[in-house]
Scaffold this motif. Structure first.
Motif, PDB file in Angstrom:
ATOM      1  N   PHE A   1      10.343  77.003 -12.630  1.00 37.81           N
ATOM      2  CA  PHE A   1      10.791  76.353 -11.394  1.00 37.81           C
ATOM      3  C   PHE A   1      11.593  75.082 -11.686  1.00 37.81           C
ATOM      4  CE2 PHE A   1       9.996  73.209  -8.011  1.00 37.81           C
ATOM      5  CZ  PHE A   1      10.651  73.848  -6.970  1.00 37.81           C
ATOM      6  N   GLY A   2      11.079  74.238 -12.578  1.00 39.57           N
ATOM      7  CA  GLY A   2      11.772  72.986 -12.874  1.00 39.57           C
ATOM      8  C   GLY A   2      13.152  73.219 -13.455  1.00 39.57           C
ATOM      9  N   TRP A   3      13.239  74.152 -14.399  1.00 40.34           N
ATOM     10  CA  TRP A   3      14.544  74.444 -15.015  1.00 40.34           C
ATOM     11  C   TRP A   3      15.523  74.986 -13.982  1.00 40.34           C
ATOM     12  CZ3 TRP A   3      17.712  78.691 -15.597  1.00 40.34           C
ATOM     13  CH2 TRP A   3      18.744  78.562 -16.527  1.00 40.34           C
ATOM     14  N   PHE A   4      15.072  75.944 -13.168  1.00 38.05           N
ATOM     15  CA  PHE A   4      15.974  76.532 -12.192  1.00 38.05           C
ATOM     16  C   PHE A   4      16.422  75.502 -11.157  1.00 38.05           C
ATOM     17  CE2 PHE A   4      16.479  78.355  -7.938  1.00 38.05           C
ATOM     18  CZ  PHE A   4      17.636  79.092  -8.152  1.00 38.05           C
ATOM     19  N   LEU A   5      15.495  74.667 -10.688  1.00 35.74           N
ATOM     20  CA  LEU A   5      15.865  73.698  -9.661  1.00 35.74           C
ATOM     21  C   LEU A   5      16.889  72.700 -10.201  1.00 35.74           C
ATOM     22  CD1 LEU A   5      15.281  73.039  -6.708  1.00 35.74           C
ATOM     23  CD2 LEU A   5      13.559  71.403  -7.487  1.00 35.74           C
ATOM     24  N   ASP A   6      16.718  72.276 -11.451  1.00 31.74           N
ATOM     25  CA  ASP A   6      17.719  71.391 -12.063  1.00 31.74           C
ATOM     26  C   ASP A   6      19.086  72.057 -12.097  1.00 31.74           C
ATOM     27  OD1 ASP A   6      15.851  69.427 -12.481  1.00 31.74           O
ATOM     28  OD2 ASP A   6      15.518  69.883 -14.595  1.00 31.74           O
ATOM     29  N   VAL A   7      19.122  73.309 -12.549  1.00 29.81           N
ATOM     30  CA  VAL A   7      20.392  74.041 -12.624  1.00 29.81           C
ATOM     31  C   VAL A   7      20.975  74.236 -11.227  1.00 29.81           C
ATOM     32  CG1 VAL A   7      21.439  76.258 -13.225  1.00 29.81           C
ATOM     33  CG2 VAL A   7      19.814  75.180 -14.792  1.00 29.81           C
ATOM     34  N   TRP A   8      20.126  74.565 -10.270  1.00 31.25           N
ATOM     35  CA  TRP A   8      20.584  74.820  -8.906  1.00 31.25           C
ATOM     36  C   TRP A   8      21.235  73.580  -8.289  1.00 31.25           C
ATOM     37  CZ3 TRP A   8      21.353  78.800  -5.661  1.00 31.25           C
ATOM     38  CH2 TRP A   8      21.466  78.526  -4.302  1.00 31.25           C
ATOM     39  N   VAL A   9      20.600  72.418  -8.453  1.00 29.77           N
ATOM     40  CA  VAL A   9      21.149  71.184  -7.876  1.00 29.77           C
ATOM     41  C   VAL A   9      22.513  70.870  -8.494  1.00 29.77           C
ATOM     42  CG1 VAL A   9      20.827  68.678  -7.730  1.00 29.77           C
ATOM     43  CG2 VAL A   9      18.927  70.214  -7.212  1.00 29.77           C
TER      44      VAL A   9
END
Length: 265
Positions: free
Chosen positions: A45-53
């Motif tokens: 979740f943390g990795w994806f949210l960083d990439v998404w933002v």
């Protein structure tokens, strides 16, 4: 009026474009070798949210910059800080959308029988998603939301709030209208390969065209036609789509070279 404000607030607009450029540069490096086609696994979740933002920064900041510039010009203090706070509120909404998308992906991956596998229902769900996105382009809701994005003056006058908290609230409200305008295009990105730079650029281009070109109907109908063609090809002949990675055709590599095939959130 928004584009006139962009000229008057050229420094703020240049900053937003610079942030978008950094976002593209970082995303290209971060997602190198990560494209596993439709329904790519999203990692933690943390990795994806960083990439998404960062993705939203790259994809959305150029098209939202005229609205931010107009807002900054209309504030009493004419402070660029309020424009950045407005932008932060806008980005918070898109971060929330990313968190929701991750939750949906987790739920989909936990369905029994791996139904979203490409050789099962995955191909058909991907094609149907893109076709639905094409149809959404022609709905009244899309038309209303796009109108708010293309003509920000009315939105700003109707939603005006003073101060930094007001800037944050207005940015969030504008972000909500933008989500209403673009959610189906983002769903298409997941269906085509959310970790694909090529499809990310394609969707970002469609968003920018719809929001900025003067020929609104041409842009909307052109987007709908392009999505419909892609959706039908996904259903009938996915191998004919040049930029599409067919799941399972190669192992997905992470940024550290680790084989990430089968990685799940």
């Amino acid at each position: 009026m928004a584009f006139a404000a962009s000229r008057a607030r050229l420094g703020l607009v240049a900053l937003l474009f610079a942030l978008a450029g950094v976002g593209w540069w970082w995303t290209v490096g971060q997602m190198q070798g990560m494209d596993d086609g439709p329904w790519t696994r999203l990692g933690t979740f943390g990795w994806f949210l960083d990439v998404w933002v960062v993705m939203m920064t790259a994809m959305m900041f150029p098209s939202v910059s005229p609205t931010v510039a107009l807002y900054a010009r209309m504030t009493k203090t004419r402070s660029p800080v309020l424009g950045l706070v407005f932008t932060a509120g806008y980005l918070v909404v898109w971060a929330t959308v990313g968190a929701l998308a991750f939750a949906i992906a987790v739920a989909g991956n936990r369905l029994p029988g791996d139904v979203l596998a490409w050789d099962r229902a995955g191909r058909w769900v991907a094609g149907a998603t893109v076709v639905i996105a094409a149809l959404y382009e022609l709905t009244p809701l899309k038309d209303v939301c796009l109108g708010k994005c293309r003509s920000p003056l009315g939105f700003l006058l109707g939603a005006w709030r003073e101060g930094r908290s007001g800037a944050l609230q207005m940015g969030a409200r504008h972000g909500a209208w933008c989500v209403g305008c673009c959610w189906a295009l983002m769903a298409s990105l997941f269906a085509l390969g959310v970790m694909s730079i090529a499809w990310m650029a394609f969707v970002a281009g469609l968003i920018a065209v719809e929001k900025t070109v003067p020929w609104r109907r041409v842009a909307v109908y052109g987007t709908a036609a392009a999505l419909l063609a892609l959706g039908m090809l996904l259903l009938a002949a996915p191998d004919a789509i040049p930029a599409l990675t067919i799941p399972g055709s190669h192992p997905m590599q992470g940024t550290d070279g680790m084989d990430m095939t089968g990685m799940s959130p």
